[in-house]
Design a protein around this motif. Structure first.
Motif, PDB file in Angstrom:
ATOM      1  N   ASP A   1       0.812  -1.205   0.000  1.00 16.62           N
ATOM      2  CA  ASP A   1       0.000   0.000   0.000  1.00 16.62           C
ATOM      3  C   ASP A   1       0.851   1.263   0.000  1.00 16.62           C
ATOM      4  OD1 ASP A   1      -2.346  -1.674   2.096  1.00 16.62           O
ATOM      5  OD2 ASP A   1      -2.554  -1.211  -0.019  1.00 16.62           O
TER       6      ASP A   1
ATOM      7  N   HIS B   1       4.028   3.177  -2.034  1.00 15.80           N
ATOM      8  CA  HIS B   1       4.922   3.173  -3.187  1.00 15.80           C
ATOM      9  C   HIS B   1       6.278   3.646  -2.689  1.00 15.80           C
ATOM     10  CE1 HIS B   1       5.797   3.254  -7.518  1.00 15.80           C
ATOM     11  NE2 HIS B   1       6.594   4.272  -7.218  1.00 15.80           N
TER      12      HIS B   1
ATOM     13  N   THR C   1      -0.559   5.446  -1.146  1.00 13.12           N
ATOM     14  CA  THR C   1      -1.539   5.255  -2.202  1.00 13.12           C
ATOM     15  C   THR C   1      -2.921   5.526  -1.615  1.00 13.12           C
ATOM     16  OG1 THR C   1      -1.953   2.914  -1.740  1.00 13.12           O
ATOM     17  CG2 THR C   1      -0.056   3.454  -3.146  1.00 13.12           C
TER      18      THR C   1
ATOM     19  N   HIS D   1      -4.931   3.205  -0.873  1.00 15.52           N
ATOM     20  CA  HIS D   1      -5.379   1.955  -0.257  1.00 15.52           C
ATOM     21  C   HIS D   1      -4.774   1.729   1.120  1.00 15.52           C
ATOM     22  CE1 HIS D   1      -7.058   1.228  -4.141  1.00 15.52           C
ATOM     23  NE2 HIS D   1      -5.870   1.241  -4.713  1.00 15.52           N
TER      24      HIS D   1
ATOM     25  N   ASN E   1      -4.087   7.755 -13.000  1.00 19.25           N
ATOM     26  CA  ASN E   1      -4.078   6.635 -12.043  1.00 19.25           C
ATOM     27  C   ASN E   1      -4.815   7.011 -10.766  1.00 19.25           C
ATOM     28  OD1 ASN E   1      -2.021   4.525 -13.270  1.00 19.25           O
ATOM     29  ND2 ASN E   1      -1.119   6.549 -13.590  1.00 19.25           N
TER      30      ASN E   1
ATOM     31  N   ASP F   1      -7.330   5.793  -9.472  1.00 17.47           N
ATOM     32  CA  ASP F   1      -7.781   4.659  -8.673  1.00 17.47           C
ATOM     33  C   ASP F   1      -6.730   4.258  -7.648  1.00 17.47           C
ATOM     34  OD1 ASP F   1      -6.076   3.881 -10.758  1.00 17.47           O
ATOM     35  OD2 ASP F   1      -6.847   1.817 -10.741  1.00 17.47           O
ATOM     36  N   GLN F   2      -5.478   4.612  -7.927  1.00 10.35           N
ATOM     37  CA  GLN F   2      -4.373   4.273  -7.028  1.00 10.35           C
ATOM     38  C   GLN F   2      -3.864   5.476  -6.233  1.00 10.35           C
ATOM     39  OE1 GLN F   2      -3.039   1.161  -6.569  1.00 10.35           O
ATOM     40  NE2 GLN F   2      -4.612   0.322  -7.921  1.00 10.35           N
TER      41      GLN F   2
END
Length: 263
Positions: free
Chosen positions: A9, A11, A25, A27, A239, A241-242
C-alpha cells in the motif's frame, strides 16, 4: 480495531539504505468516498476521526510514533522549515504554528518523518548522504513557477552544507504533461519567468505544461546530477484509482503523503 497496512500500500523509492522514502496510495486506510481510503491530511475536508486512524495505520507501518510524523499546512508558497531535534519537545500549539504556511520541510534528525501532501501537485524528496540531511518539497504549478525546488536545494546548502552534486532526488506521483491542461495566462507566467517552454510545454487544443520536467530541470540547473534524479513517472490524473487526483476527484478529496525517514 486498527487495520494494518500492507507494504504494497506504499509506493517506495530506492534511494539509500539509510533512508525510507515513500508515497502513500489510496489503499489501506479507513476514509470513504473521495477521501478513501488512506488520507492523513486534515485540511482537505476528511473527518478528523478518519485522519487520526489513518495516521495511526501509517505510523504503525513505518514503525514510528505519531509525534514523529510531520505534515505542514501548505499554501503553494516557497517557505522552508528546518526541523531540529527540539521540535518534538515543543507544545503541540507551537508545532502547528511552525508548520503553518510551509511548503518544504527539512531535517538532519534521524527517526523524524518529514513529508508533503499532494493530489496532482509534484512532491520532491531530496537526500544528502554525505551530511545525512533530507527535504520534502511541495511543488504545485505555483511553487514550480516560483522555483521552490531550486530554493530547497539552496536552503539545504545553507542549513547542512549540502553539495547539490551529492544530493539524491525523487520526483513523486503528480499530474503529467498529457493531463495538465492550462490556460494561456498560466503559460504566459511560465514563459515570463524564464522557463524553457520548448522543453516543458506543448500545444494541443490548449497548452499543456510538464511539471515533473520543470522540477527536474530546476534540480539540474542548481547542480543535482541527472543520474541522481529518480522520476517515478506516475500520473495521478490517469491513475486516480491508485493515487489521489484533485482534477479527477475534486478538491474535496484525499491527499497523497510523500515522505522520508532517515534511519
Amino acid at each position: 480495531m486498527t487495520k494494518l497496512l500492507k507494504t504494497t500500500d506504499l509506493h517506495t523509492y530506492a534511494l539509500d539504505d539509510s533512508v525510507t522514502a515513500f508515497s502513500t496510495t489510496r489503499h489501506g486506510g479507513v476514509s470513504q468516498g473521495t477521501f478513501g481510503e488512506l488520507n492523513i491530511n486534515p485540511f482537505c475536508g476528511d473527518t478528523a476521526e478518519h485522519v487520526r486512524e489513518n495516521r495511526s495505520i501509517l505510523c504503525h507501518t513505518l514503525g514510528i510514533d505519531d509525534s514523529s510524523l510531520l505534515l505542514p499546512h501548505q499554501v503553494h508558497g516557497v517557505e522552508s522549515r528546518d526541523i531540529a531535534a527540539e521540535f518534538l519537545s515543543l507544545p503541540a500549539t507551537v508545532q502547528r504554528q511552525l508548520l503553518e504556511g510551509v511548503d518544504c520541510l527539512m531535517t538532519d534528525v534521524k527517526g523524524i518523518c518529514i513529508g508533503v501532501s499532494t493530489a496532482d501537485c509534484i512532491p520532491v524528496l531530496l537526500y544528502d548522504p554525505v551530511h545525512h540531511a533530507s527535504a520534502a518539497v511541495h511543488a504545485g504549478w505555483r511553487g514550480t513557477l516560483a522555483r521552490i525546488v531550486r530554493k530547497a536545494v539552496r536552503d539545504m546548502k545553507v542549513c547542512y552544507q549540502s553539495n547539490p552534486a551529492d544530493l539524491l532526488a525523487v520526483i513523486g506521483p503528480g499530474i503529467s504533461l498529457d493531463s495538465f491542461e492550462v490556460g494561456q495566462e498560466v503559460y504566459d507566467q511560465f514563459a515570463g519567468a524564464g522557463f524553457n517552454m520548448g522543453a516543458i510545454a506543448r500545444m494541443d487544443k490548449k497548452w499543456h505544461i510538464d511539471l515533473p520536467a520543470s522540477n527536474r530541470l530546476q534540480l539540474e540547473a542548481v547542480g543535482v546530477q541527472p543520474g541522481h534524479i529518480q522520476d517515478c513517472g506516475i500520473c495521478t490524473f490517469r491513475n486516480s484509482d491508485q493515487f489521489f487526483s484533485a482534477r479527477k476527484l475534486g478538491t474535496e478529496s484525499g491527499r497523497i503523503y510523500t515522505g522520508m525517514i532517515m534511519n
